[in-house]
Design a protein around this motif. Structure first.
Motif, short mmCIF file in Angstrom:
data_model
loop_
_atom_site.label_atom_id
_atom_site.label_comp_id
_atom_site.label_asym_id
_atom_site.label_seq_id
_atom_site.Cartn_x
_atom_site.Cartn_y
_atom_site.Cartn_z
N VAL A 334 0.83 -1.20 0.00
CA VAL A 334 0.00 0.00 0.00
C VAL A 334 0.87 1.26 0.00
CG1 VAL A 334 -0.36 0.08 2.52
CG2 VAL A 334 -2.04 1.11 0.99
N PHE A 381 -4.48 13.23 3.33
CA PHE A 381 -5.76 12.52 3.41
C PHE A 381 -5.54 11.01 3.62
CE2 PHE A 381 -9.29 10.23 1.45
CZ PHE A 381 -10.40 10.85 2.01
N TYR A 382 -4.79 10.39 2.69
CA TYR A 382 -4.61 8.95 2.79
C TYR A 382 -3.66 8.59 3.93
CZ TYR A 382 -7.46 7.98 -1.25
OH TYR A 382 -8.53 7.85 -2.09
N ILE A 385 -5.78 8.35 7.10
CA ILE A 385 -6.59 7.13 7.10
C ILE A 385 -5.72 5.91 7.40
CG2 ILE A 385 -8.09 5.62 5.76
CD1 ILE A 385 -9.05 7.91 4.19
N LEU A 386 -4.56 5.84 6.72
CA LEU A 386 -3.71 4.68 6.91
C LEU A 386 -3.14 4.64 8.33
CD1 LEU A 386 -2.76 2.20 5.30
CD2 LEU A 386 -0.61 3.40 4.87
N TYR A 389 -5.85 3.32 10.51
CA TYR A 389 -5.99 1.90 10.21
C TYR A 389 -4.87 1.10 10.89
CZ TYR A 389 -6.07 -2.41 7.37
OH TYR A 389 -6.09 -3.71 6.94
N LEU B 298 -8.62 12.11 -6.02
CA LEU B 298 -8.84 11.34 -4.81
C LEU B 298 -9.62 10.03 -5.03
CD1 LEU B 298 -8.23 12.19 -1.67
CD2 LEU B 298 -10.71 12.27 -1.58
N ALA B 304 -6.89 2.12 -5.58
CA ALA B 304 -5.53 1.67 -5.28
C ALA B 304 -5.35 1.50 -3.77
CB ALA B 304 -4.52 2.69 -5.81
N PHE B 305 -5.97 2.37 -3.00
CA PHE B 305 -5.82 2.33 -1.55
C PHE B 305 -6.47 1.05 -0.98
CE2 PHE B 305 -7.03 3.68 2.82
CZ PHE B 305 -5.75 3.97 3.29
N GLY B 307 -7.21 -1.63 -2.59
CA GLY B 307 -6.45 -2.77 -3.11
C GLY B 307 -5.16 -2.96 -2.33
N GLY B 308 -4.49 -1.86 -2.02
CA GLY B 308 -3.25 -1.93 -1.25
C GLY B 308 -3.49 -2.53 0.13
N LEU B 309 -4.58 -2.11 0.76
CA LEU B 309 -4.92 -2.66 2.07
C LEU B 309 -5.22 -4.16 1.95
CD1 LEU B 309 -7.12 0.01 3.87
CD2 LEU B 309 -4.70 -0.47 4.12
N ALA B 311 -3.93 -6.21 -0.23
CA ALA B 311 -2.63 -6.87 -0.38
C ALA B 311 -1.93 -6.97 0.98
CB ALA B 311 -1.76 -6.12 -1.37
N THR B 312 -2.06 -5.90 1.76
CA THR B 312 -1.49 -5.89 3.11
C THR B 312 -2.11 -7.00 3.97
OG1 THR B 312 -1.08 -3.52 2.99
CG2 THR B 312 -1.28 -4.46 5.19
#
Lengths: 462, 462
Positions: A334, A381-382, A385-386, A389, B298, B304-305, B307-309, B311-312
């Motif tokens: 990610v 922003f991301y 959130i990350l 998380y 955004l 992608a975000f 999807g990245g999570l 994959a994580t």
């Protein structure tokens, strides 16, 4: 004039239905061997549509139906519009006499393109079918690089001496009613040098006894046979011309490029740019072998491969941290993916802007500042959130801090790199399109991974 | 007719030098206040070049130099060609009387575009400057969606009754010498319905007493005001027309779209496609605020975000293996990056092929088989290299096997996914361009990570 399938725009549902019905009708007439009705039907369809109908017929019927086109001129038009694989089929299966008659009506520039694509032996066979004059023209056209003005021009050009009067010019146009699209009349001096241009409208507007050199525009926009095809396209596009004359190195008029050819060039160049941006450089997927395609793409992937190994080596240096905080490995996709994606967005906007002229090198500073802010906003922003998380799922404040901060820095850095690289390439006169492919992605990957572990070792204090 | 900076292609070094010299000369004349010489100089430069010269002048001199263009018609031409920011500057700083004179000569479609882009209050101010007739035309044009045929057409159109004779038609054209580019003459019946078309050449070729309805082509290719602009562009491109007439729902002729507008539409649509492929959708980088751009990008990044999570989360499931074989984490970037890059190549070739018509949905099976082979070839090549690298550097045969096999499977799978998704999107009538952006990259990421750890757990037997 011929009738087209549909006078309203193509690619609509109505067009598809009409075309399907036409294909069925033509095929039925062919199978029933109703030759007279078939010929009548074919003569009514616009050559562009007929080519597309042939493409939809059962392959075994294509050559038969093509052979039923009565008018050689129409057959030549259809032939020029066929997709390459059908053209090859028609060439190899049509009777020689019929083929020679058709080819005689294909414009020399289309013939040269066609022959240029053939293997050596078929080339000779085809040349043998041509009349003396066509053969000479095709041979002279084949000398030009296909990507130059000479390579795309038509030699089917109508020009007159600038010594004639308006009345004589109109007489001449009347007696050459087979020449296509003379909306500009190019004028030459006694040695064939391009000396001026008048429009058909000017002929209508001027007293009939005026000599052409009195009304002609002497500063004709023109290109030379060796100029790049994109230069010719730019000239037509920029000054909104309908055609541009082509001269040789001695200013002798040898051909012209019309605006419809320019549209083709623009589409071809755009395709080239897009493929370059994606890290490849040929479009003929269906005709090339898998092996040839793989060979084209291989070197572009090398940049990504070497970059990937570099990123791998970077992580190797931080193995101690990875061993200690195993979950860092899980967040790699990610953290890298977000940077890569924002990078592709920024790079594409910059590269396309440069290609269309919407931006130029002088805009570098404002553009970079803008991308900096965009990257910061998206990263913030991301990142938040990350971070939340990471904190909630793994109950670690440190992890939340690391991934959140990394996303912020990576996305900002990626946006910056991705806009800076194309601008630098442009300044260095390297095609900026290559900057959006594996090149920029790889740079962002290495930067992102390095940054991730540096932040991690700082926050975890390892 | 006016002189252009250079009769040979633009964007060459010679062009740049000539332009720079011209900019300097014009600026010097302006600073010296040599008004007569400046006016003479300006009257000699082609409007397209003059617009580009103004763009290069010191910003404080732009409005002054623009004001020195003596001929209102030329000033209008230059004004239409100016980049949006300069146009705004000229609008706000030029004296009202001068401006009204210039705007009267700007074609109504350009005026409508210009006014459509202005904020509400400036819009009113500008409308107040227009004469009754222009105002009405602009107001009617503003009703059309800018992306429709009505939105891009010009209403500056010359048409005649089909009851006239050739001679009367020529007389009419003579007396309307201000109408631009009449290479087709559109004909109407007594109620203004579009009934046919003749070319200027036909007028020259026909006996003067022939009524136009006898020689006109009745099946005119046309578009309706509500048709999408791309439909109009496709028609012009496909049938190689120079212009297409625009009619309202009652077949009344209301405007026309010329081939130069079509070139603009093609470039605009291509830009839209390219940006969509990159996961964004606006190009006006320099005029939009960073905040607005971030808001546009955004949602594309969200795919992608997420999807990245995902994959994580996948890697989280395999933490035991990662803990045992730490180096697997280090190889993540190269293993994922290679799959992503080959995926972008394949997807781009497919999406562009669909856009240009080089391939269509019927080609799905051969295309997928081809990509399968390309993916296998590339995967085998880089797989072997990475396997050897893994074995040599880390002295582990198992590691070599895992990374080599993963690259082979990931690259093959990525190539397949990347060509399949656009074809499926096309079949579902979703724009395939979205398939190459974050969407396909993310799908490949998840697939690649999962595959990596499955292969690892199998070979390490963990």
């Amino acid at each position: 004039m011929q009738i087209n399938i549909e006078s309203r725009p193509a690619a609509s549902a109505a067009y598809d239905t009409k075309k399907k019905r036409l294909v069925e009708t033509i095929d039925r007439l062919y199978v029933r061997d109703a030759r007279a009705s078939l010929q009548k039907m074919l003569s009514k369809v616009h050559p562009v549509d007929l080519a597309s109908v042939l493409d939809d017929l059962p392959p075994a019927h294509v050559v038969g139906v093509f052979g039923a086109i009565a008018d050689a001129d129409e057959a030549a038009d259809v032939f020029s519009q066929l997709p390459p694989d059908l053209r090859r089929q028609v060439l190899s299966e049509t009777k020689v006499e019929k083929l020679a008659g058709v080819l005689e009506h294909v414009p020399p520039d289309d013939l040269a393109d066609l022959i240029g694509d053939l293997p050596e032996d078929q080339r000779e066979q085809l040349m043998a079918l041509l009349g003396r004059e066509s053969k000479d023209e095709v041979e002279s056209l084949l000398q030009y690089d296909p990507d130059t003005a000479g390579g795309i021009m038509t030699t089917d050009i109508f020009s007159l001496s600038h010594e004639l009067t308006v009345e004589e010019a109109i007489e001449n146009i009347r007696s050459h009613d087979d020449v296509e699209m003379v909306f500009y009349l190019y004028l030459t001096d006694e040695s064939g040098h391009l000396s001026g241009v008048v429009s058909l409208r000017q002929l209508l507007l001027t007293a009939v006894d005026t000599p052409l050199h009195r009304i002609m525009n002497r500063r004709v926009m023109k290109v030379s046979t060796d100029d790049d095809q994109t230069a010719a396209a730019m000239l037509v596009d920029k000054y909104r011309l309908l055609a541009v004359p082509v001269v040789d190195e001695e200013n002798i008029l040898v051909g012209m490029i019309t605006v419809d050819d320019v549209i083709d060039v623009i589409e071809e160049e755009t395709t080239r740019d897009i493929l370059k941006m994606a890290g490849t450089n040929e479009s003929e997927t269906l005709t090339h072998s898998a092996f040839k395609i793989a060979r084209i793409r291989l070197p572009w992937l090398l940049a990504a491969f070497v970059g990937g190994l570099a990123a791998t080596a970077v992580i190797g240096q931080f193995e101690v941290i990875l061993a200690e905080v195993l979950v860092l490995g899980a967040f790699l996709p990610v953290v890298m993916g977000m940077a890569g994606n924002v990078g592709v967005q920024s790079a594409t906007v910059a590269v396309r802007g440069l290609a269309t002229g919407a931006i130029d090198v002088r805009d570098t500073v404002p553009l970079v500042l803008k991308e900096l802010r965009v990257g910061l906003l998206l990263g913030a922003f991301y990142g938040v959130i990350l971070a939340v998380y990471g904190y909630l799922i793994h109950e670690s404040l440190a992890l939340g801090e690391v991934v959140g901060l990394t996303i912020l820095v990576n996305m900002t850095g990626a946006a910056l790199l991705a806009v800076l690289l194309p601008m630098i390439f442009q300044r260095l006169k390297v095609d900026p399109a290559v900057a959006t492919g594996p090149f920029v992605t790889t740079a962002i990957d290495i930067f992102g991974v390095l940054n991730y572990f540096v932040i991690a070792s700082w926050i975890y204090d390892l």
